[in-house]
Design an enzyme around this catalytic site. Structure first.
Site, PDB file in Angstrom:
ATOM      1  CB  SER A 166      -0.900   0.007   1.237  1.00 18.65           C
ATOM      2  OG  SER A 166      -1.541   1.266   1.372  1.00 18.65           O
ATOM      3  CE1 TYR A 226      -3.689  -2.508   5.303  1.00 21.37           C
ATOM      4  CE2 TYR A 226      -3.151  -0.228   4.756  1.00 21.37           C
ATOM      5  CZ  TYR A 226      -3.554  -1.489   4.365  1.00 21.37           C
ATOM      6  OH  TYR A 226      -3.827  -1.741   3.043  1.00 21.37           O
TER       7      TYR A 226
END
Length: 310
Positions: free
Chosen positions: A185, A198
């Site tokens: 990401s 995350y």
């Protein structure tokens, strides 16, 4: 003294211009695949007969499964929800005629990998897409305000990448060919507050991919981290696609044209451009409390709006 300063400024200006020119020329490599494919049609089939995709039930994983089947590979779907994989498998079989194998597994657990390895025995796996992943919470929040599901997230976002890579890489090395895509990401490319675990877990995927590519690039194996910004998937509550927020299908098609462009890409031209702009913003701005609150309000409002419209 004035003449020295003039020469110094001239040298510094020349260096800045040279650096800018080099970066501009390097960026052009992301433009060419957008205009015309730089890969031969047989490229993906040359890696092997089968592609393994984790988190294949929907979103980006589903899109990779269907697109790689269209490019001539048989597909192994691995995910937690059997019904979703059945629908993807039927779609692949009806539209492409390729074979599909389904393996049900929950990547938040650690006792699944021996069964996965047994299920893959006898298959020539040429491509692995480590796509499965999870957010700690859909609403951005401070670390102590989030649900304590740290172990599940680490298992899903980090251990799945290492364990699946270990299983597949062992058979790629003797054949001297293969492709491993680790779907990370953009928030893994910088410390992202409100998504602390995350962001850190996705940073692992980036570093892991780059280190492995350095180890195995002489053995004919491509290992790449793909670090998208926004893609319309269940994780983003099917946010409305636009110039930046790509559909999963569009993103995947474009990202597969970028696989020979380095050990890390943002996956599509729009995200490559956005990344260059974001990199110009000092981290102190992203880390300021005002920006964090603005980000929290914006994402919470968007998720609420999407939830009400579905």
């Amino acid at each position: 003294m004035g003449e020295f300063q003039q020469h110094l400024l001239t040298v510094l200006g020349s260096i800045v211009c040279l650096v800018f020119l080099v970066k501009s020329l390097r960026f052009l490599k992301y433009v060419f695949p957008y205009i015309r494919s730089t890969l031969p049609p047989s490229f993906f089939q040359s890696m092997g007969e089968w592609a393994v995709i984790t988190g294949a039930g929907d979103g980006i994983g589903r899109a990779y499964s269907i697109e790689l089947a269209k490019r001539g590979l048989n597909i192994v779907l691995i995910s937690r929800t059997f019904q979703k994989m059945q629908r993807v498998a039927l779609d692949i079989e009806q539209t492409t005629g390729q074979r599909v194998k389904i393996i049900q597994a929950d990547f938040t657990k650690m006792d699944i990998y021996s069964d996965i390895e047994k299920s893959l025995q006898g298959l020539e796996v040429g491509i692995l897409v480590n796509n499965v992943g999870m957010l700690q919470t859909s609403i951005p929040c401070h670390f102590l305000d989030a649900t304590d599901n740290d172990q599940a997230l680490i298992n899903c976002n980090i251990m799945s990448v290492t364990q699946m890579t270990r299983i597949i890489l062992k058979q790629m090395v003797p054949r001297q060919r293969g492709l491993i895509l680790n779907i990370s990401s953009a928030v893994g490319t910088f410390p992202c507050p409100l998504y602390a675990i995350y962001s850190a877990s996705k940073a692992f995927g980036c570093t892991f991919s780059k280190a492995l590519q350095a180890e195995y690039n002489t053995k004919g194996i491509i290992i790449q981290a793909v670090t998208p910004y926004s893609v319309s998937t269940p994780m983003t509550m099917w946010s409305k696609p636009n110039l930046i927020n790509k559909t999963a299908e569009d993103f995947v098609r474009e990202s597969l044209e970028y696989i020979t462009l380095g050990d890390e890409t943002f996956g599509c031209l729009a995200h490559e451009i956005l990344a260059r702009l974001v990199q110009c913003i000092p981290l102190q701005i992203f880390h300021s409390e005002r920006v964090q609150n603005m980000l929290k309000d914006a994402i919470s409002g968007r998720l609420k709006k999407n939830s009400n419209s579905t």
